[in-house]
Design a protein around this motif. Structure first.
Motif, PDB file in Angstrom:
ATOM      1  N   SER A  35      -8.936   1.785  -4.093  1.00 42.49           N
ATOM      2  CA  SER A  35      -7.907   0.742  -4.041  1.00 42.49           C
ATOM      3  C   SER A  35      -7.901   0.122  -5.422  1.00 42.49           C
ATOM      4  N   ARG A  36      -6.920  -0.741  -5.682  1.00 47.25           N
ATOM      5  CA  ARG A  36      -6.846  -1.321  -7.024  1.00 47.25           C
ATOM      6  C   ARG A  36      -7.843  -2.447  -7.213  1.00 47.25           C
ATOM      7  N   LYS A  37      -8.497  -2.829  -6.136  1.00 42.81           N
ATOM      8  CA  LYS A  37      -9.456  -3.922  -6.259  1.00 42.81           C
ATOM      9  C   LYS A  37     -10.801  -3.383  -6.710  1.00 42.81           C
ATOM     10  N   THR A  73     -14.501  -1.469  -4.570  1.00 43.95           N
ATOM     11  CA  THR A  73     -14.101  -0.796  -3.336  1.00 43.95           C
ATOM     12  C   THR A  73     -15.248   0.067  -2.832  1.00 43.95           C
ATOM     13  N   GLU A 127     -10.743   0.949   3.584  1.00 40.66           N
ATOM     14  CA  GLU A 127      -9.762   1.136   2.507  1.00 40.66           C
ATOM     15  C   GLU A 127      -8.433   0.479   2.880  1.00 40.66           C
ATOM     16  N   LYS A 128      -7.992   0.692   4.119  1.00 37.90           N
ATOM     17  CA  LYS A 128      -6.705   0.113   4.541  1.00 37.90           C
ATOM     18  C   LYS A 128      -6.776  -1.419   4.556  1.00 37.90           C
ATOM     19  N   ARG A 167      -6.449  -2.590   0.980  1.00 37.99           N
ATOM     20  CA  ARG A 167      -5.117  -2.430   0.413  1.00 37.99           C
ATOM     21  C   ARG A 167      -4.123  -3.427   0.979  1.00 37.99           C
ATOM     22  N   SER A 168      -4.374  -3.952   2.187  1.00 39.44           N
ATOM     23  CA  SER A 168      -3.350  -4.799   2.799  1.00 39.44           C
ATOM     24  C   SER A 168      -3.675  -6.293   2.728  1.00 39.44           C
TER      25      SER A 168
END
Length: 307
Positions: free
Chosen positions: A44-46, A49, A207-208, A211-212
């Motif tokens: 993810s972009r964070k 992760t 991961e989801k 991302r959200s």
């Protein structure tokens, strides 16, 4: 299958470990996933992760590369989970054949410096991969930047490239293979990871989540798989428990009328069906467990003890 019969005598089969190192968010997991051609490590972009050492296994008719994908090493160790991640990353540098140090273009931070110091003290071949060079506006900066890094630490090979675009990965892989010791397969050739399917399911849900959600919550949440079994119709039933630290976080994850949790579940289920190659029934719950990220014993019970 016997590899030696296929290989010419001048080309012995090679097998060994490559630790993928770098500060958080430089693209280590993306790099490994692209070399393997399959998703093993969540992205993810964070930053931060990756929390566990995930092993990615690359096998062709010349070699088997065992990638150790480490959590990004970072200087802030405020909580037990951060200390755990640094210990996991540092411990994975011992007993490997190659250290692959990944940096983000010409960006350089104190955390990059911290990792470079650890790499320079470690034994084994050292390879530098300068990632995301396709995003550089000024390509002129690249060579002086590489020169500065290689002055501080000797690297056996340097590759500028892009993990996401697959730039220079074939050359990188060929070099990594050449640095491995001769030896037979450690794992069957169809393995791409040593992680269990249960672990992969938990990682996909996480991961989801990452991302959200906003900045803070992902680091206050973790996922436990309470049930993972096939029913008589061949449907895989998975029950996932998302743990958070505070009631407010639970409300955010569930979302208005449960919409966000439904979306997280749907996205995770679709990827699980692809990964496990079967129909998946996924149930998700959110539970508050105060202070799990600061409690060493709670961390161990959640599987954060595998280094």
């Amino acid at each position: 299958m016997n590899h030696s019969s296929e290989n010419h005598t001048e080309q012995p089969f090679r097998c060994g470990y490559v630790a993928v190192l770098g500060r958080p968010n430089v693209g280590k997991s993306t790099l490994m996933n692209h070399i393997l051609g399959q998703k093993v490590s969540i992205t993810s972009r964070k930053p931060q992760t990756t929390r566990h050492r995930v092993l990615g296994i690359y096998t062709d008719n010349e070699a088997q590369i065992l990638f150790v994908d480490t959590p990004g090493i970072h200087s802030k160790e405020e909580r037990s989970i951060n200390r755990y991640m640094n210990r996991a990353a540092t411990s994975s540098m011992t007993d490997v054949d190659v250290l692959l140090f990944v940096v983000d273009g010409t960006q350089w931070t104190d955390d990059d410096e911290l990792v470079l110091n650890k790499v320079s003290q470690a034994k084994g071949k050292k390879v530098l991969f300068v990632n995301k060079v396709d995003k550089l506006t000024d390509k002129e900066e690249l060579l002086p930047h590489i020169a500065q890094i290689t002055e501080k630490c000797h690297f056996d090979a340097v590759f500028p490239g892009s993990a996401l675009k697959g730039q220079n990965l074939e050359q990188l892989t060929a070099t990594l293979k050449s640095y491995l010791p001769e030896g037979d397969l450690f794992y069957p050739e169809d393995y791409i990871t040593d992680r269990s399917e249960r672990f992969m399911a938990a990682e996909l849900i996480r991961e989801k989540l990452m991302r959200s959600l906003g900045e803070e919550i992902p680091y206050s949440s973790t996922v436990e798989i309470e049930q993972f079994k096939f029913n008589d119709k061949g449907v895989l039933t998975i029950s996932g428990l998302i743990l958070v630290e505070r009631p407010g976080q639970k409300a955010i994850i569930i979302g208005k009328k449960g919409q966000r949790l439904k979306q997280i579940g749907r996205d995770a289920r679709l990827e699980m069906e692809e990964l496990f190659d079967c129909k998946v029934f996924l149930e998700l719950w959110v539970k508050v467990k105060d202070g799990w990220a600061d409690d060493e014993r709670a961390l161990k019970s959640l599987g954060y003890n595998d280094y």
